[in-house]
Design a protein around this motif. Structure first.
Motif, PDB file in Angstrom:
ATOM      1  N   ASN A 128       0.834  -1.204   0.000  1.00  0.00           N
ATOM      2  CA  ASN A 128       0.000   0.000   0.000  1.00  0.00           C
ATOM      3  C   ASN A 128       0.869   1.254   0.000  1.00  0.00           C
ATOM      4  OD1 ASN A 128      -2.147   1.779   0.233  1.00  0.00           O
ATOM      5  ND2 ASN A 128      -2.448   1.419   2.408  1.00  0.00           N
ATOM      6  N   GLY A 141       0.501   1.527  -3.925  1.00  0.00           N
ATOM      7  CA  GLY A 141      -0.948   1.630  -3.845  1.00  0.00           C
ATOM      8  C   GLY A 141      -1.419   2.924  -4.484  1.00  0.00           C
ATOM      9  N   ASN A 171      -5.276  -1.652  -1.249  1.00  0.00           N
ATOM     10  CA  ASN A 171      -4.343  -1.078  -2.202  1.00  0.00           C
ATOM     11  C   ASN A 171      -4.993  -0.060  -3.123  1.00  0.00           C
ATOM     12  OD1 ASN A 171      -1.546  -1.791  -2.093  1.00  0.00           O
ATOM     13  ND2 ASN A 171      -1.603  -2.150  -4.296  1.00  0.00           N
TER      14      ASN A 171
END
Length: 577
Positions: free
Chosen positions: A252, A256, A365
């Motif tokens: 993330n 992300g 994400n």
């Protein structure tokens, strides 16, 4: 073919489906109809008309030769093209219908033409003109989580520990396969093939709905709990859970993105911090971001305090942090619920299943907020024995995403069957008081700055009226709309009537029926997307795995029968002749 071979073949088919999910870098995606688009690796019609700079008139002429745009132009007499320079490298050519009385201009086609060389980079008609998220841009949602090896690995990790080779036809196998089966639909969606992605979704949603409804309504008590049949020791799953938590947090951070849903949370938090009205004045690049409940925006305030919004749709670290935090809270609550239901092993199994399920990291994400209502629902389940807290948390979930308000009757009636007289009234009153306090606080938060009509128009009114091609109702239209009204009526009847129906009264039953109600509304809505699976996953795990680990409670009638049998004198032994 043996049962085990059949199961293995089905698993291979499902996890191989996302092989089409090639990921490339992308910028934020929008889940609302918009002409704002980001070109990543679009399908190119490949019409090249030469070299050299292309003028606006020539760009329009090139677009007019694209077969799908030419067909749309013929089907709408009087339609016209215009061309605007999107950036230094491309023209955006739009095809518009002729405005008539009562029918304003409508865009029916769009193409992007390279300024140098005149190549047609993109061409769209139909719903893909307005809905850029339906164009199959790689990585628009979740970026590299769509990479084949990551997605396939997660699907295998999600199912593999629960496979019982001695019982290949076990229902749990089918349940888990149905959950990862959405990967097939997502693969077609990521290739802009809604003709397959949309219809493939609904058998899976319907299966999970019926399965959870069956678990929640089945009241037979006295069954012995089964041992947790895992291919590996549960301690190994605990280690894997910690690794997968670190993996999803790291992914993330480094790869992300934040779609408009997460962006909306940051904007709303900024408005709350500065004392501005939440509804009716969101920025142009997220003009429908004020469609959620006020507590969703309030939940972003701590993150906005640390990473303030700079007024643009940039990297939005506050949204990344919030998505990760909501996700970790779900992991922790699933562990606590499992441990309270049975033992530490079950808690680890629940937490592991969440972090291994690919659609949960797909949501994280994407920087979305869908784990927040899931976390509040899990918190309500965790305190299910305390009606006041249960009421507060159920209402709080509904004040983030309004669909969760449909759970209020179920949670209000929970455990009332085992209460009597004044105790029942007291428990129900405590639930109503808890829910009422939250709803009153939200009304105060909203109505001090916004009138009721504006709030309604921008939230429930907007959600109820918007059209979208991601459901069978929006994609096919026509007579399907009649069927949709029937399904919507059924969802309302289920949500309101479930409180009066005999049902399983423990945590498994509460989770199962929560999932069934949410699925009923997801089946009936015009706008459905894969991120909504996050609302269902935690309660489905509790119901479908937990039902094997925890026996159904004995009903009062069964307890009375057993007590009467215990008091009856044993029959005399009569020698056989």
């Amino acid at each position: 073919m043996t049962g085990a071979a059949t199961l293995a073949a089905a698993l291979a088919l499902l996890v191989a489906a996302p092989g089409a999910l090639a990921a490339t870098p992308s910028t934020p995606a929008s889940t609302s109809p918009s002409l704002r688009s980001t070109v990543l690796a679009p399908p190119a019609p490949g019409v090249v008309t030469g070299v050299g700079p292309v003028s606006a008139e020539r760009a329009k002429a090139i677009a007019a030769r694209v077969p799908k745009l030419a067909a749309a132009h013929r089907n709408h007499p009087g339609s016209t093209y215009d061309a605007v320079k999107k950036d230094a490298t491309r023209w955006e050519v739009n095809l518009w219908t002729r405005a008539t009385r009562g029918h304003p201009q409508k865009q029916i086609g769009q193409a992007e033409i390279a300024i140098t060389g005149g190549q047609v980079l993109e061409a769209w008609t139909g719903f893909q003109v307005a809905w850029t998220m339906a164009r199959g841009y790689s990585g628009a949602f979740g970026k590299s989580i769509n990479t084949t090896w990551i997605w396939v690995t997660l699907c295998v990790l999600f199912i593999l520990p629960f496979i019982d080779p001695r019982r290949p036809l076990r229902m749990l196998h089918l349940d888990l396969l149905a959950m990862v089966g959405f990967s097939v639909s997502l693969a077609f969606f990521n290739h802009a093939n809604l003709g397959l992605s949309v219809p493939l979704t609904y058998p899976l949603l319907a299966y999970l709905f019926l399965r959870l409804l069956w678990v929640g309504l089945r009241r037979h008590g006295g069954a012995r709990a089964e041992p947790l049949r895992l291919l590996v020791p549960w301690q190994w799953l605990g280690v894997a859970t910690l690794f997968l938590i670190g993996f999803r947090i790291g992914l993330n951070i480094v790869d992300g993105n934040v779609i408009d849903v997460g962006y909306a949370g940051v904007i709303g938090a900024d408005k709350l911090m500065h004392g501005h009205a939440l509804y009716g004045a969101f920025p142009h690049d997220n003009d429908h971001g004020d469609t959620y409940g006020p507590l969703l925006y309030l939940a972003y305030v701590p993150f906005e305090l640390i990473w303030p919004w700079h007024g643009a749709w940039d990297d939005l670290p506050a949204a990344h942090a919030a998505a990760g935090a909501f996700d970790v809270v779900c992991v922790g609550l699933l562990f606590l619920i499992g441990r309270r239901m049975r033992d530490t092993a079950l808690g680890v199994v629940f937490a592991y299943a969440w972090v291994a399920f690919p659609f949960t990291i797909f949501a994280t994400n994407s920087g979305t907020n869908d784990a927040l209502p899931a976390a509040l629902l899990l918190a309500a389940i965790y305190v299910h024995q305390r009606p006041f807290a249960r009421g507060m948390l159920t209402a709080a979930a509904g004040m983030t995403k309004f669909a969760q308000l449909a759970l209020l009757p179920l949670f209000a009636a929970h455990a009332l069957e085992t209460s009597a007289g004044r105790s029942r009234i007291t428990r129900l009153g405590a639930f109503i008081a808890g829910a009422g306090i939250v709803l009153a606080a939200c009304a105060l938060l909203v109505l001090t700055k916004t009138d009721p009509r504006t709030f309604w128009d921008h939230t429930i009114g907007y959600q109820a009226s918007r059209d979208a091609p991601f459901s069978v109702w929006g994609f096919y239209g026509g007579g399907w709309r009649v069927a949709q009204h029937v399904v919507q009526l059924g969802a309302v009847v289920l949500a309101a009537g479930i409180a009066f129906v005999p049902r399983r009264g423990d945590v498994v039953g509460l989770a199962a029926l929560s999932g069934a109600i949410l699925l009923a509304f997801q089946l009936s809505t015009t706008y459905w997307f894969y991120l909504y699976l996050v609302w269902i996953v935690p309660v489905a795990l509790i119901a479908l795995i937990g039902r094997l680990a925890v026996p159904a409670p004995v009903t009062q009638a069964e307890a009375s029968t057993a007590a009467a049998a215990a008091r009856s004198p044993a029959p005399a032994l009569v020698p056989s002749s």
